[in-house]
Motif scaffolding. Sequence first.
Motif, PDB file in Angstrom:
ATOM      1  N   ARG A 164       1.139  -0.871   0.106  1.00 51.17           N
ATOM      2  CA  ARG A 164       0.049   0.071   0.170  1.00 51.17           C
ATOM      3  C   ARG A 164       0.780   1.107  -0.099  1.00 51.17           C
ATOM      4  O   ARG A 164       0.404   2.537  -0.647  1.00 51.17           O
ATOM      5  CB  ARG A 164      -0.734  -0.224   1.150  1.00 51.17           C
ATOM      6  N   VAL A 165       2.427   1.263   0.910  1.00 52.65           N
ATOM      7  CA  VAL A 165       3.086   2.883   0.663  1.00 52.65           C
ATOM      8  C   VAL A 165       3.787   2.459  -0.459  1.00 52.65           C
ATOM      9  O   VAL A 165       3.839   3.543  -0.717  1.00 52.65           O
ATOM     10  CB  VAL A 165       4.039   2.291   1.675  1.00 52.65           C
ATOM     11  N   LEU A 166       3.902   1.671  -1.125  1.00 49.27           N
ATOM     12  CA  LEU A 166       4.317   1.758  -2.711  1.00 49.27           C
ATOM     13  C   LEU A 166       4.139   1.635  -3.369  1.00 49.27           C
ATOM     14  O   LEU A 166       4.197   2.814  -4.747  1.00 49.27           O
ATOM     15  CB  LEU A 166       5.238   0.376  -2.766  1.00 49.27           C
ATOM     16  N   LYS A 167       2.619   1.518  -4.157  1.00 47.30           N
ATOM     17  CA  LYS A 167       1.434   1.548  -4.415  1.00 47.30           C
ATOM     18  C   LYS A 167       1.179   4.226  -4.205  1.00 47.30           C
ATOM     19  O   LYS A 167       0.637   4.196  -4.930  1.00 47.30           O
ATOM     20  CB  LYS A 167      -0.044   1.435  -4.516  1.00 47.30           C
ATOM     21  N   MET A 168       1.915   4.371  -3.282  1.00 49.58           N
ATOM     22  CA  MET A 168       0.884   5.970  -2.753  1.00 49.58           C
ATOM     23  C   MET A 168       1.541   6.440  -3.852  1.00 49.58           C
ATOM     24  O   MET A 168       3.028   6.736  -4.588  1.00 49.58           O
ATOM     25  CB  MET A 168       1.611   6.361  -1.592  1.00 49.58           C
ATOM     26  N   ASP A 169       0.864   8.020  -4.458  1.00 48.43           N
ATOM     27  CA  ASP A 169       1.184   8.349  -5.580  1.00 48.43           C
ATOM     28  C   ASP A 169       2.348   9.722  -4.312  1.00 48.43           C
ATOM     29  O   ASP A 169       2.183   9.821  -2.988  1.00 48.43           O
ATOM     30  CB  ASP A 169       0.874  10.009  -5.352  1.00 48.43           C
ATOM     31  N   PRO A 170       4.090  10.327  -5.213  1.00 50.40           N
ATOM     32  CA  PRO A 170       4.953  10.473  -4.080  1.00 50.40           C
ATOM     33  C   PRO A 170       3.662  12.367  -2.858  1.00 50.40           C
ATOM     34  O   PRO A 170       3.276  12.959  -4.418  1.00 50.40           O
ATOM     35  CB  PRO A 170       5.698  11.316  -4.972  1.00 50.40           C
ATOM     36  N   PRO A 171       4.107  12.510  -2.373  1.00 48.91           N
ATOM     37  CA  PRO A 171       2.944  13.797  -1.326  1.00 48.91           C
ATOM     38  C   PRO A 171       3.966  14.740  -2.482  1.00 48.91           C
ATOM     39  O   PRO A 171       5.214  15.263  -2.609  1.00 48.91           O
ATOM     40  CB  PRO A 171       3.886  13.560  -0.261  1.00 48.91           C
ATOM     41  N   VAL A 172       2.826  16.127  -2.284  1.00 53.95           N
ATOM     42  CA  VAL A 172       2.803  17.136  -3.318  1.00 53.95           C
ATOM     43  C   VAL A 172       3.653  18.341  -2.022  1.00 53.95           C
ATOM     44  O   VAL A 172       2.614  18.030  -1.428  1.00 53.95           O
ATOM     45  CB  VAL A 172       1.906  17.294  -4.393  1.00 53.95           C
ATOM     46  N   ILE A 173       5.006  18.816  -1.979  1.00 55.91           N
ATOM     47  CA  ILE A 173       5.205  19.836  -1.160  1.00 55.91           C
ATOM     48  C   ILE A 173       5.132  21.085  -1.840  1.00 55.91           C
ATOM     49  O   ILE A 173       5.249  21.691  -2.515  1.00 55.91           O
ATOM     50  CB  ILE A 173       6.438  19.478  -0.555  1.00 55.91           C
ATOM     51  N   ARG A 174       4.243  21.452  -1.366  1.00 55.67           N
ATOM     52  CA  ARG A 174       4.169  23.041  -2.069  1.00 55.67           C
ATOM     53  C   ARG A 174       5.091  24.485  -1.129  1.00 55.67           C
ATOM     54  O   ARG A 174       4.915  23.771   0.022  1.00 55.67           O
ATOM     55  CB  ARG A 174       2.873  23.782  -1.972  1.00 55.67           C
ATOM     56  N   GLY A 175       5.262  25.287  -2.030  1.00 57.00           N
ATOM     57  CA  GLY A 175       5.939  26.395  -1.145  1.00 57.00           C
ATOM     58  C   GLY A 175       7.934  26.092  -1.853  1.00 57.00           C
ATOM     59  O   GLY A 175       7.933  25.109  -2.178  1.00 57.00           O
ATOM     60  N   SER A 176       8.264  27.471  -1.118  1.00 57.58           N
ATOM     61  CA  SER A 176       9.871  26.969  -1.145  1.00 57.58           C
ATOM     62  C   SER A 176      10.267  26.358  -0.102  1.00 57.58           C
ATOM     63  O   SER A 176      11.496  25.729   0.120  1.00 57.58           O
ATOM     64  CB  SER A 176      10.019  28.706  -1.600  1.00 57.58           C
ATOM     65  N   THR A 177       9.865  26.337   1.078  1.00 61.03           N
ATOM     66  CA  THR A 177      10.512  25.741   2.079  1.00 61.03           C
ATOM     67  C   THR A 177       9.688  24.006   2.964  1.00 61.03           C
ATOM     68  O   THR A 177       7.828  23.730   2.586  1.00 61.03           O
ATOM     69  CB  THR A 177      10.451  25.987   3.195  1.00 61.03           C
ATOM     70  N   PRO A 178      10.230  22.541   2.994  1.00 64.07           N
ATOM     71  CA  PRO A 178       8.974  21.585   3.645  1.00 64.07           C
ATOM     72  C   PRO A 178       8.225  22.111   4.497  1.00 64.07           C
ATOM     73  O   PRO A 178       9.199  22.854   5.719  1.00 64.07           O
ATOM     74  CB  PRO A 178      10.456  20.508   3.282  1.00 64.07           C
ATOM     75  N   ALA A 179       7.233  21.167   4.354  1.00 67.50           N
ATOM     76  CA  ALA A 179       6.455  20.837   4.824  1.00 67.50           C
ATOM     77  C   ALA A 179       5.785  20.167   6.125  1.00 67.50           C
ATOM     78  O   ALA A 179       5.853  19.314   4.892  1.00 67.50           O
ATOM     79  CB  ALA A 179       5.011  22.508   4.872  1.00 67.50           C
ATOM     80  N   GLY A 180       4.945  19.964   6.660  1.00 67.91           N
ATOM     81  CA  GLY A 180       4.078  18.868   7.193  1.00 67.91           C
ATOM     82  C   GLY A 180       4.242  18.198   8.406  1.00 67.91           C
ATOM     83  O   GLY A 180       4.254  19.703   9.292  1.00 67.91           O
ATOM     84  N   LYS A 181       3.899  17.418   8.568  1.00 66.27           N
ATOM     85  CA  LYS A 181       3.937  16.693  10.093  1.00 66.27           C
ATOM     86  C   LYS A 181       4.984  16.241  10.003  1.00 66.27           C
ATOM     87  O   LYS A 181       5.868  15.692   9.814  1.00 66.27           O
ATOM     88  CB  LYS A 181       2.564  16.052  10.625  1.00 66.27           C
ATOM     89  N   VAL A 182       5.602  16.011  11.873  1.00 69.84           N
ATOM     90  CA  VAL A 182       6.160  15.240  12.295  1.00 69.84           C
ATOM     91  C   VAL A 182       5.970  14.502  13.307  1.00 69.84           C
ATOM     92  O   VAL A 182       4.220  13.632  13.602  1.00 69.84           O
ATOM     93  CB  VAL A 182       6.809  15.189  13.318  1.00 69.84           C
ATOM     94  N   ALA A 183       5.887  12.360  12.299  1.00 70.84           N
ATOM     95  CA  ALA A 183       5.102  11.229  13.280  1.00 70.84           C
ATOM     96  C   ALA A 183       6.234  10.847  14.226  1.00 70.84           C
ATOM     97  O   ALA A 183       7.772  10.962  14.266  1.00 70.84           O
ATOM     98  CB  ALA A 183       5.657  10.279  12.279  1.00 70.84           C
ATOM     99  N   PHE A 184       5.668  10.559  14.955  1.00 70.68           N
ATOM    100  CA  PHE A 184       6.163  10.057  16.502  1.00 70.68           C
ATOM    101  C   PHE A 184       5.522   8.654  16.453  1.00 70.68           C
ATOM    102  O   PHE A 184       4.757   8.753  16.842  1.00 70.68           O
ATOM    103  CB  PHE A 184       5.621  11.223  18.044  1.00 70.68           C
ATOM    104  N   LEU A 185       6.607   7.753  16.527  1.00 74.37           N
ATOM    105  CA  LEU A 185       6.583   6.584  16.593  1.00 74.37           C
ATOM    106  C   LEU A 185       6.841   6.160  17.605  1.00 74.37           C
ATOM    107  O   LEU A 185       8.417   5.459  18.374  1.00 74.37           O
ATOM    108  CB  LEU A 185       7.027   5.745  15.611  1.00 74.37           C
ATOM    109  N   PHE A 186       5.915   5.792  18.877  1.00 74.95           N
ATOM    110  CA  PHE A 186       6.640   4.463  19.903  1.00 74.95           C
ATOM    111  C   PHE A 186       6.672   3.545  19.869  1.00 74.95           C
ATOM    112  O   PHE A 186       4.991   3.273  19.545  1.00 74.95           O
ATOM    113  CB  PHE A 186       4.634   4.900  21.539  1.00 74.95           C
TER     114      PHE A 186
END
Length: 392
Positions: free
Chosen positions: A106-128
């Motif tokens: 499922r992960v490998l079939k995903m489309d690459p995420p589109v990052i808009r803007g001049s700097t990376p943005a998004g969320k931090v995933a905290f894996l416990f």
Amino acid sequence: MKNEHPISVTKLIIYTIMPLQRPITGFFLFFAGIAIGITLRSHLKDFSFTYSLDPQLSLPNPLPLTSLWSPTQETTTDSGNMGTVKINNFMGQDHKEDDDQDLINRVLKMDPPVIRGSTPAGKVAFLFLTKGSLPMAPLWEKFFEKHKGNFSVYVHTNPLYNWTLPKDSVFYGSIIPSKLVEWGKFNMIEAEKRLLANALLEPTNQRFVLLSESCIPLFNFQTIYSYLMGSAQNFVEAFNQPGPSGIGRYKRSFKPLVFPAQWLKGSQWFTINRDLATTIVSDSEYFPRFRNICGSATCHADEHYLPTFVNLRFAHKNSNRSLTWVDWSGGGMHPRSFFRTHVTVEFLKGLRNVRSCEYDEEKRAVCFLFARKFLPNSLVRLMKFAPKMMRF
């Protein structure tokens, strides 16, 4: 430890023979009562001793971690609560190896995420990655407060562990389908990969931080978020170590894929970007070899697979250091643990300024964003000092 309310054998006997009318029946039940009373007393002593060892008993008003929500309850991602990723009804079901491969596909079939803007943005995933509960959950709740939309939470725990959380908790619905994990065994790498794969299903997750149940943050969310998002580097510790706990774990059957000079060691507590996370999850070359060899031998793959793999594939994008501080000064197979009495303002300040290090080719005073191993009874003082000092 003595029982607070021991069962009286004498009372059991009296209650047993009082209603008896016939001597023979009374004689039989008399001795049956003695046997039952002694057995119950023995079992209750064992129960009292085991229960007193539960470290959470010393915590004042911890989050309720006693029973699991119904396995048939469906929880979904709530757009109004972006900080919590909810997994649909998996509890109570057998989690098989095929499920892991389906997840990876499922992960490998995903489309690459589109990052808009001049700097990376998004969320931090905290894996416990936990053995059971999250004793430090109240501290993490405080840390995440008011930052919904900038983080995701995923928990891999013992599949037999029962956990109930209030719906407004950031940890509610965050447990992923989990398998048993044993210290030093390869199934720990499989659990890490499982966490990464689940987190990669959310396209806005751009940084991935692996933590244990004994980890704490050393700075507030804004500082940590800026530190992670502002760096182009991954933070996977990797170094050469001679002796039995380093190169001594290398097996000749790794050749020609991995040669002795390429065998590295490091902390398993990583912080990586989405590109590396995807590469780790899709690894079909090194991962199977490590599993085949270390599955039946003492390789301690959790300390060698990622350092070796990252150095071979992503060396130019890796800082070769971990962002999680730990104290190995005591020697042995496990790092030092910290109790309630260890937690002071001075101690926490010291962890925030341990040494200087490179951050994207610049010298920085901040080298560690997290620390471990803090025992459950340290939570009271952490809740007292940390929010004020770290301003969250």
